[in-house]
Design a protein around this motif. Sequence first.
Motif: not given
Length: 551
Positions: A179, A245-246
């Motif tokens: 990130s 998400e992810g």
Amino acid sequence: MGKKGKKEKKGRGAEKTAAKMEKKLSKRSRKEEEDLEALIAHFQTLDAKKTQVTETLCSPPSPRLNASLSAHPEKDELILFGGEYFNGQKAVVVPQGGGQLWIFGGEFASPDGEQFYHYKDLWVLHLATKTWEQIRSTGGPSGRSGHRMVAWKRQLVLFGGFHESTRDYIYYCDVYTFSLDTFLWSKLSPSGPGPAPRSGCLMAVTPQGSIAIYGGYSKQRVKKDVDKGTQHSDMFLLKPEEGGEGKWTWTRINPSGVRPTTRSGFSVAVIPNHQTLVFGGVCDEEEEESLEGMFFNDLYFYDATRNRWFAGQLKGPKLEKKRRRRGRAEESEGAADRDCGGADVPEPLEVITEVVSEDGTVVTIRQVLAPSGVVGQPPPEDENGAVEASGPSVEPCPRSNAMLAVKHGLLYVYGGMFEAGDRQVTLNDLYCLDLHKMEEWKTLVEMDPKMQEWLEETDSEEDSSSDEGAEGADEDQEEDSGEEEADPQHPEVVPGEQYADYLPRTEQYWLKLAWNHVGPEAKEKRALKVAQAMAKTFFDESIQDAAQDQR
């Protein structure tokens, strides 16, 4: 019973000896790895002392492959980082804060090329200040090289690679994200059947937001001290799941169109219309005791929107032509000439370029040039009155592991390598191609023969010991050949003639001269190389003499 006991005792003795030998080799291997780590630590200490940023003009970079060539996101600059004669590192440019260049991992080889150190550190180069910063974050990928990394939204996504030591090697198919907001690593566990472990693959973000993976290379041990390589040609999409998400999913795809032939070591770039470009590479043909490679310099494009491959074709250079009126009789004559000449189609021309190193070694670069035009036909004319120019065009020689970058719709190709017999030639030339026009390559930096390094100092693979003896005995003849090349009795170069035309016209003459030079016991391939080298030398000298005479 006594004999059996003796055999068992003898067998146990052999096992002990083998175990001692293996232990000794393992200890020596660990010692060599410790020495390499000490060398790495020394380099890190030296780097820590470098606090001042300086920028100076310099000559073109040294020959290399597997480096990172990236376009500056805000300036008209290309950034070249790292590279070696074998393995390099992977870089990703992120357009934020004046531009950032992110580097993860890579490989460092010992001076003898026998030991390898794989990094697992993460660095960012701030392009605005030209300063490096190491980003320390746990939970990231293990040390590796040959991996691929792309910028996806506010994350870096890393896939694959390999790690090699003196005792073993391993290829990866794992996926990590980093990130750019939190500076944290995460390991993904995509659902669905994914790619096999590999390195050196295509990895690109599609316009739909998925990540495409194509091709690559891996090897596995089939028996002791025998490895078998695999050049992958399958393709996958790594898709983020909606609402999760992810969470990601692997999907295997089978694009239509003309896909690249099987190869590894190809280079990849993303072009302005979000298509992915593949250039060059090598197709290795492996046997138990030999490895031969066919190198490429072709272009392929992958259109993710249509899920289709297509081959890149150059239109050829164009020259402006003034329009003029023609009578009906002239037009009919031209049509008749075109009809008569349409059946005579020229074949592609193979041009052979000789590169001579400082030690006198001759390396042959073969290029296949498209035909200059159909005999009896005028060059094709477009609506604006432009016609395609005749004559062979310039193009990069076939190579693998070159560096690509795209800026303002221009494709830049730098360096790479190709093989000539048992030798590996690392390049430092630079070419440019306008992807909007797709007309012709332009040479920005020519290959410098003086900068070539031969990785193995071996005699010609075709020569036997008897041939070497003959060469030693014929040293006087070699000296005489230099005088013969200046002899005006050689086939003269016609004014305006190109080497591509001169060589086919006079090749039989030079081949006869080469046989007299190398002797009847030499191999045919060696005689051909000598003939072409003689022809090229005489041609170049004739052109230089003609230029001096004009002055």
